[in-house]
Every structure is written in C-alpha cells, then in structure tokens.
Motif scaffolding. Structure first.
Motif, PDB file in Angstrom:
ATOM      1  N   HIS A   1      64.875 125.830  47.997  1.00 23.23           N
ATOM      2  CA  HIS A   1      65.051 124.358  47.716  1.00 23.23           C
ATOM      3  C   HIS A   1      66.340 123.664  48.473  1.00 23.23           C
ATOM      4  O   HIS A   1      67.103 124.291  48.864  1.00 23.23           O
TER       5      HIS A   1
ATOM      6  N   TRP B   1      69.338 121.485  47.506  1.00 20.58           N
ATOM      7  CA  TRP B   1      70.038 121.382  46.387  1.00 20.58           C
ATOM      8  C   TRP B   1      70.735 119.932  46.428  1.00 20.58           C
ATOM      9  O   TRP B   1      71.135 119.290  47.579  1.00 20.58           O
TER      10      TRP B   1
ATOM     11  N   PRO C   1      72.101 117.951  49.907  1.00 21.55           N
ATOM     12  CA  PRO C   1      72.515 119.285  50.034  1.00 21.55           C
ATOM     13  C   PRO C   1      73.742 119.595  50.654  1.00 21.55           C
ATOM     14  O   PRO C   1      74.571 120.439  50.331  1.00 21.55           O
TER      15      PRO C   1
ATOM     16  N   TYR D   1      76.652 118.216  48.620  1.00 28.35           N
ATOM     17  CA  TYR D   1      76.465 118.601  47.256  1.00 28.35           C
ATOM     18  C   TYR D   1      77.881 119.595  46.623  1.00 28.35           C
ATOM     19  O   TYR D   1      78.435 119.308  45.566  1.00 28.35           O
TER      20      TYR D   1
ATOM     21  N   GLY E   1      71.039 121.082  41.379  1.00 28.71           N
ATOM     22  CA  GLY E   1      71.224 122.116  42.329  1.00 28.71           C
ATOM     23  C   GLY E   1      71.642 123.335  41.698  1.00 28.71           C
ATOM     24  O   GLY E   1      71.352 124.385  42.066  1.00 28.71           O
ATOM     25  N   THR E   2      72.794 123.272  40.914  1.00 27.30           N
ATOM     26  CA  THR E   2      73.037 124.289  40.033  1.00 27.30           C
ATOM     27  C   THR E   2      72.756 124.811  38.641  1.00 27.30           C
ATOM     28  O   THR E   2      73.384 125.535  37.975  1.00 27.30           O
TER      29      THR E   2
ATOM     30  N   GLN F   1      67.740 125.424  40.249  1.00 34.34           N
ATOM     31  CA  GLN F   1      68.157 125.810  41.157  1.00 34.34           C
ATOM     32  C   GLN F   1      67.935 124.977  42.508  1.00 34.34           C
ATOM     33  O   GLN F   1      67.235 125.885  43.661  1.00 34.34           O
ATOM     34  N   GLY F   2      67.978 123.668  42.349  1.00 39.12           N
ATOM     35  CA  GLY F   2      67.782 122.956  43.604  1.00 39.12           C
ATOM     36  C   GLY F   2      67.190 121.700  43.241  1.00 39.12           C
ATOM     37  O   GLY F   2      68.152 120.817  42.545  1.00 39.12           O
ATOM     38  N   TYR F   3      66.267 121.256  43.962  1.00 41.59           N
ATOM     39  CA  TYR F   3      65.750 119.569  43.864  1.00 41.59           C
ATOM     40  C   TYR F   3      64.173 119.482  44.310  1.00 41.59           C
ATOM     41  O   TYR F   3      63.612 119.167  43.398  1.00 41.59           O
TER      42      TYR F   3
END
Ligand SMILES: Cc1cc2nc3c(=O)[nH]c(=O)nc-3n(C[C@H](O)[C@H](O)[C@H](O)COP(=O)(O)OP(=O)(O)OC[C@H]3O[C@@H](n4cnc5c(N)ncnc54)[C@H](O)[C@@H]3O)c2cc1C
Length: 437
Positions: free
Chosen positions: A286, A288, A333, A336, A375-376, A381-383
């Motif tokens: 992914h 993030w 990302p 981020y 993202g976290t 765990q992403g977008y």
C-alpha cells in the motif's frame, strides 16, 4: 463451534458487498470485523449542524459502474463532487502560490513538452487491455520502468516532471520515481481513459448521504456481523474451513472470503492454499497516507476565486472541498513520516498554517479538525494499493483470483484500489462462491 456456510473476514465495502450478495443468493453468512465499527476505509462523523464529514473514501466517478450500481440498489443518492466547484486550482511550492491552470514556473516550452508527454502516454495506455493486462507485450519492460524514468525517456521537461510529481503526490500515490509505469498506465486504462487522469471518470460524484452510508446501509441489512472480532488464523480445507478469531473462537465454514487490505492480510496465519497464492497476496503493498479534514462555517476560498482544489509540495499534498465549508486534505506517503512524527497539536497547527498559505488567514480558525493516520492504523496499514517498479510482475496473474473454497476481495484486488475496486471484487467473489467457481 458455529457453522455458517461462508465466513467473510473484514466488513469494509468489499466484505459487506460480498456478504450482501451471498445472503441474497441464499447463503448463511457471518462477517467478522476487527474494528468496533463497519466500513473500514470509509468512515464518517456527524457535526451538530447535520453535515456528515468523511474521514476516508469520499468521491467516485463515471467509470465506477459497480459502485454506482450498488448505490442505486441501496436507494442512496448521487450528487456532484468538488469537480463541479467553480473557481480555479491552486499550486503551492516553496517559492510560489499560483492560482490557475498553469503555475508561474511553467513556460510555453513546458506546455509544449506536456503535450508531447500526453501523446506518448496515450500510446502506452491504448496498448494495455484492462481485462487482460497479462497479454500486454511490453508488460515486463514497462513494469520495471518507473513513471519518472519513462518521462525522461520521452524528454519531459523538468517543470513537467515536477508537475507530474505534484499530481501523483496530491493523490497520495507514491513518487513518480517509485511507481511502475505499467501499473500507472493500467490504472488509467481501467478508469476508461486513454490519456492522463480524467476527473470525470474518477471523481465527479459522491453519495449525498455520505460515502460511509453505503457501508452502514449494507451492514444494517445483514444477519450476522460481529464487530471487535479480529481474525488471526484461516485454515482452508476442501471439506470445510476453520476461521479462528484472536479471542480463540473457531467458526467452521464451507467457504471463506478474505476481505482485508494487503498489510493486515500479511499478518494472518493462512494454510490450505497454495504457496504461489500466498506469495502473490503477501507481495502486494500500500501507499501510506493520512487524511486531514477541517470544517469551517463557510467555503471562504470561493471569495478569492479558488475552488478549494490544491496541489502542494508541503506536508499536505492536496486539498479539495468535501462539501460546503469542509476541506479534505491528504498527506502523501513520501511525507507521512514528517506528519505522523509530530504531536496532535503541532500537526494540526502546521497543517492549518499550510491551508492558510493556500486560502488566507481565515483558514486558521476552523470549527473542528480531524486527523486519521491510515498508514499506521493496524487494520489498514496503508491507504490504497501501490505498485512500485516490478510489483505487477511479482504479484502476477493470481492477483484478484480465487482458490475455492478460499475467495479474495477488496480494493487491493482490483488494478487501481478505490471504492470501485472494493465493490467490484466483493460482488465478483460472491458470484464466484455462489457459482462454486
Ligand atoms: C484517506 C482515504 C481516502 C480515500 N479516498 C477515496 C476516494 O475518494 N474515492 C475512492 O474511491 N476511494 C478512496 N479511498 C480508498 C477506499 O476508501 C478503499 O479502497 C475502500 O474503501 C477499501 O474497501 P475494502 O473493503 O477493500 O477495504 P477496507 O475498507 O480496508 O476494509 C477491510 C476491513 O477489514 C478489517 N480487518 C482488517 N484486518 C482484519 C482481521 N484480521 N480480522 C477481521 N477484520 C479485519 C478492517 O478493520 C476493515 O474494516 C480512500 C481511502 C483512504 C484511506
């Protein structure tokens, strides 16, 4: 041990779409969801004045036929998105803030270069069959090539490359230097374009009741959705599969539909499916991103002839108007870490200062702000799905396919992510499971 026909893991748009069609087809379905709410990457909060603010997925476009069909079936309403907003786009770089189609740092020669790049892009995009990308003769070469390298090959000027990078990060995709040219062109093709990103195809509509209402409406019609029930093990067998929750509960089912994003899917212990499939699933990744949303009492950017749409080299890569008085922004990302590393108060102050740089001092006095660090977030765990050079070939043709009685769906299982990908693959997984295929 309970015994539904199908266990669906994940209650995002994909899992809920699959469960809805499976139930309509006569299956007994249990949906297991890790979070205490349904919707996954679509989430909304309601302000006292009734505005529903979206903290995740928000807009769709004409090309998103599965999503649009589902919205109609659910009796929800589509309305024009920010794309119809009057006024001009803004671009913010350290040395200038420009309002209008072309920033001040682009010359006539750059515009000519952009036209040449567009023509070359159209040739690449036309060469890809969106229904069978694996047959593309140039697959391996284009997949190994980054968008940035491809642009240099076709002599894009430095300013055109800078514009492309700003656009890419405004969408919170990865840098052009770290995105597969094949994946980039395949996404454009899947969106019905033959050239660069088409806003009408991708972003001109939104659900008036709020995009998270699509998930909430589906969930309300399902018989058995269990919240706060993370799964940590799936054991697939031809005569019955077993799904085990983190709390140790086991559910035996004839079929399992995995509807979680790539990161959380990697954390699951899965057996009974081929090594090639697991490798393919776990090889996905992914981009993030974080979303920053700010509510004001009115859309004051309009006073200055701006439409609220901005691309920026600041920590916020983009802003766009979500609805009256509400601005959405994405942290891409590549930026981020700088955003997530700050405390909430600092992060909000810095983000508002950037918005003030775009639209004026009024931006620093919002009614409310929200930050979602997708993202976290352990359950995302992403977008959205991201394809670095080489990734398409590595994930390979097993992408988005099933190994009955193990079915996969989710926006990651479509070429381009997005809510369309979630609904499209969710419904396809249900059809495959009902058909036994
Ligand atoms: C900030 C942001 C903005 C976006 N903007 C847009 C947009 O404007 N337009 C658009 O089309 N798309 C947009 N997207 C993308 C879109 O929202 C997603 O692609 C789509 O909603 C994903 O749906 P899904 O069902 O595939 O996955 P998800 O929505 O991620 O659902 C997966 C579900 O699985 C659950 N889960 C995870 N692990 C487990 C486990 N072990 N056990 C049980 N449950 C688990 C999760 O909690 C989640 O509910 C955006 C996404 C984000 C984050």
């Amino acid at each position: 041990m309970s015994r539904p026909d199908v266990v669906v893991v994940g209650a995002g748009l994909a899992g809920l779409s699959a469960a809805r069609d499976l139930e309509a087809g006569g299956a007994h379905v249990t949906v297991l969801e890790a979070r205490p709410r349904v919707g996954g990457r679509v989430e909304q909060v309601e302000l006292d004045d009734g505005r529903r603010v979206q903290l995740g997925g928000e807009v769709v476009g004409n090309a998103h036929t599965s999503y649009l069909g589902l919205v109609a079936e659910l009796g929800l309403t589509l309305t024009a998105s920010y794309v119809a907003e009057p006024g001009e786009v803004t671009r913010q770089v350290p040395e200038a803030v420009d309002v209008g189609e072309w920033p001040s740092w682009c010359t006539e020669a750059d515009r000519a270069s952009a036209e040449k790049v567009e023509a070359a892009l159209a040739t690449v995009v036309r060469g890809i069959d969106p229904d069978d990308p694996w047959s593309s003769p140039d697959l391996e070469r284009l997949d190994r090539t980054s968008v940035g390298d491809w642009m240099r090959e076709v002599d894009a000027s430095p300013a055109v490359m800078r514009l492309a990078e700003m656009f890419q990060l405004s969408m919170s995709d990865g840098s052009i230097e770290r995105t597969s040219m094949f994946a980039h062109a395949r996404q454009l093709r899947a969106g019905g374009s033959t050239g660069s990103y088409d806003y009408e195809q991708w972003e001109n509509l939104r659900v008036a009741e709020g995009s998270a209402s699509v998930a909430l409406t589906m969930a309300a019609g399902l018989r058995d959705v269990r919240l706060s029930t993370p799964v940590d093990r799936i054991s697939v067998g031809a005569t019955g599969s077993v799904v085990t929750t983190t709390a140790g509960e086991t559910l035996r089912a004839d079929a399992v539909v995995l509807a979680v994003p790539a990161g959380p899917a990697r954390d699951l212990d899965i057996d009974g499916v081929s090594e090639e499939r697991l490798r393919s699933l776990r090889r996905q990744r992914h981009a993030w991103a974080a979303k920053f949303v700010v509510a004001y009492d009115r859309s004051f950017w309009r006073d200055r002839g701006q439409n609220g749409l901005a691309e920026s080299e600041g920590v916020l890569g983009s802003t766009w108007p979500q609805q009256e008085g509400v601005l959405s922004a994405l942290v891409p990302p590549e930026r981020y870490a700088a955003f997530a590393a700050a405390d909430t108060e600092t992060r909000t102050r810095e983000a508002l200062a950037q918005v003030a740089g775009l639209y004026g001092a009024e931006a620093t006095s919002p009614q409310q702000t929200w930050t979602r660090l997708w993202g976290t977030d352990p359950w995302t765990q992403g977008y959205v799905t991201q394809w670095r050079p080489g990734d398409v070939t590595e994930v390979g043709p097993l992408h988005g396919t099933h190994e009955p009685p193990f079915y996969v769906c989710g926006s990651d299982q479509w070429v381009a992510g997005y809510m369309e990908g979630a609904v499209r693959t969710g419904r396809a997984a249900a059809a495959a499971a009902l058909g036994g295929g």
